[in-house]
Scaffold this active site. Structure first.
Site, PDB file in Angstrom:
ATOM      1  N   ASP A   1       0.813  -1.211   0.000  1.00 44.18           N
ATOM      2  CA  ASP A   1       0.000   0.000   0.000  1.00 44.18           C
ATOM      3  C   ASP A   1       0.846   1.260   0.000  1.00 44.18           C
ATOM      4  O   ASP A   1       2.006   1.252   0.451  1.00 44.18           O
ATOM      5  CB  ASP A   1      -0.908   0.030   1.238  1.00 44.18           C
ATOM      6  N   LYS A   2       0.266   2.337  -0.472  1.00 44.78           N
ATOM      7  CA  LYS A   2       0.945   3.635  -0.520  1.00 44.78           C
ATOM      8  C   LYS A   2       1.557   3.996   0.830  1.00 44.78           C
ATOM      9  O   LYS A   2       2.714   4.413   0.914  1.00 44.78           O
ATOM     10  CB  LYS A   2      -0.046   4.711  -0.945  1.00 44.78           C
TER      11      LYS A   2
END
Length: 359
Positions: free
Chosen positions: A167-168
């Site tokens: 994830d970011k």
């Protein structure tokens, strides 16, 4: 053309599934799937809702009304029941959006590199792959620049590049393939669950057991499709298994190590919430609220300060192991915790010590 929609947001899915005012030629295929041989009769709008991860049932029904959804080449309505071996396609009057990967000089922390692959330590906040709202400034753009002088590396070629994603707002290790053979070999290792991946996470609450195993299907939340949820084995989601062990108990929070047996979207974040231990400052799953502790104003201020120190979910992909696709050598990489998580954990250590001293 197969289309992967895991990273698309609502606006991008709208763009793909919105009905056309009138059908024109030529038509372009945006999605294709063949129903399994054991597929039970199921309405096509529900069938596609479970597979187009950011598409709502209403959007799919609109697409069906517009004639965009076809089975075995023929338009169907949303109440059509999918049968075994049905070939389902979504046809649109505009071609699939081609995304040009623009090389950008973005700093990379490369921990290993050879002719076949490289391992990157991604910082929190860096989007991995271009998508709606993030067409530039991603890890893929950075790789395109870093490998711009490699004649064999085409950032737009899906046969090479990132083998997996995080994830970011998760930091940590990722492996990148420089050629199709390496990506195929590494991809099979992830598919067969032979890679070794361990994460460190700070979670709310005092985890009771020193170690444990979490198993539960993970799929899109039926009420909020921006979230994932755990479902009983059966109709929704895909099998997911997470192993965890306690690293350090810090009073109202616990530092845990998580080992992935599978790799589902938001797996650790969802599984830990499922057992009552949401990741610290995980805004999507409610971890940015004070979930454990006291009602004293000083404690509330302390937690708010902690949120400021680590303004994202406290999750780091610490270790990564795999077999080298060319040499067959077992490779293992370890990364240190980033500064924000180090500072966060140290604050909780100090606070927990003060509490024990006061008692």
């Amino acid at each position: 053309m197969d289309v992967f929609l895991e990273d698309m947001d609502d606006e991008q899915v709208d763009d793909w599934l919105q009905p056309e005012e009138e059908e024109a030629t030529p038509l372009y295929e945006h999605f294709r799937i063949v129903a399994d041989k054991g597929q039970s009769l199921l309405r096509i709008d529900k069938y596609l809702t479970d597979r187009l991860v950011n598409a709502t049932r209403n959007r799919i029904q609109l697409a069906a009304e517009a004639g965009s959804i076809r089975v075995n080449g023929n338009p169907v309505k949303s109440n059509y029941r999918v049968k075994p071996f049905d070939v389902i396609t979504i046809m649109m009057t505009r071609p699939p959006r081609d995304l040009e990967i623009i090389p950008e000089n973005i700093p990379l922390n490369i921990v290993y590199e050879d002719a076949d692959l490289l391992v990157v330590n991604k910082p929190a906040g860096l989007v991995v792959h271009p998508g709606h709202g993030n067409y530039t400034g991603t890890l893929v753009n950075a790789l395109a620049y870093y490998l711009k002088d490699d004649p064999n590396y085409d950032p737009s070629d899906p046969r090479l590049g990132l083998v997996h994603r995080i994830d970011k707002d998760t930091s940590g290790l990722l492996v990148v393939a420089k050629n199709p053979e390496a990506k195929s070999h590494l991809g099979l290792q992830f598919f067969h669950k032979t890679t070794k991946r361990k994460y460190l996470a700070l979670v709310w609450g005092n985890v009771r057991e020193n170690e444990g195993r979490i198993e539960g299907n993970i799929g899109r939340d039926l009420r909020d499709r921006m979230q994932m949820a755990v479902f009983p084995a059966g109709e929704h989601g895909k099998t997911a298994v997470t192993h965890y062990s306690v690293v350090e108990r810090l009073g109202y929070v616990t530092l845990v190590e998580c080992r992935l047996e599978t790799g589902r979207t938001h797996q650790i974040r969802v599984h830990m919430k499922y057992i009552g231990h949401t990741l610290f400052n995980d805004a999507r799953y409610g971890g940015n609220e004070i979930l454990k502790g006291t009602t004293f104003s000083k404690y509330k201020q302390f937690v708010q300060n902690c949120f400021t120190i680590c303004p994202r979910q406290a999750l780091h992909a610490k270790t990564l192991g795999f077999v080298h696709p060319r040499t067959g050598e077992e490779m293992f990489f370890n990364s240190e915790l980033p500064e924000d998580m180090e500072r966060l954990i140290e604050r909780w250590r100090i606070y927990n010590t003060q509490i024990k001293t006061a008692d």
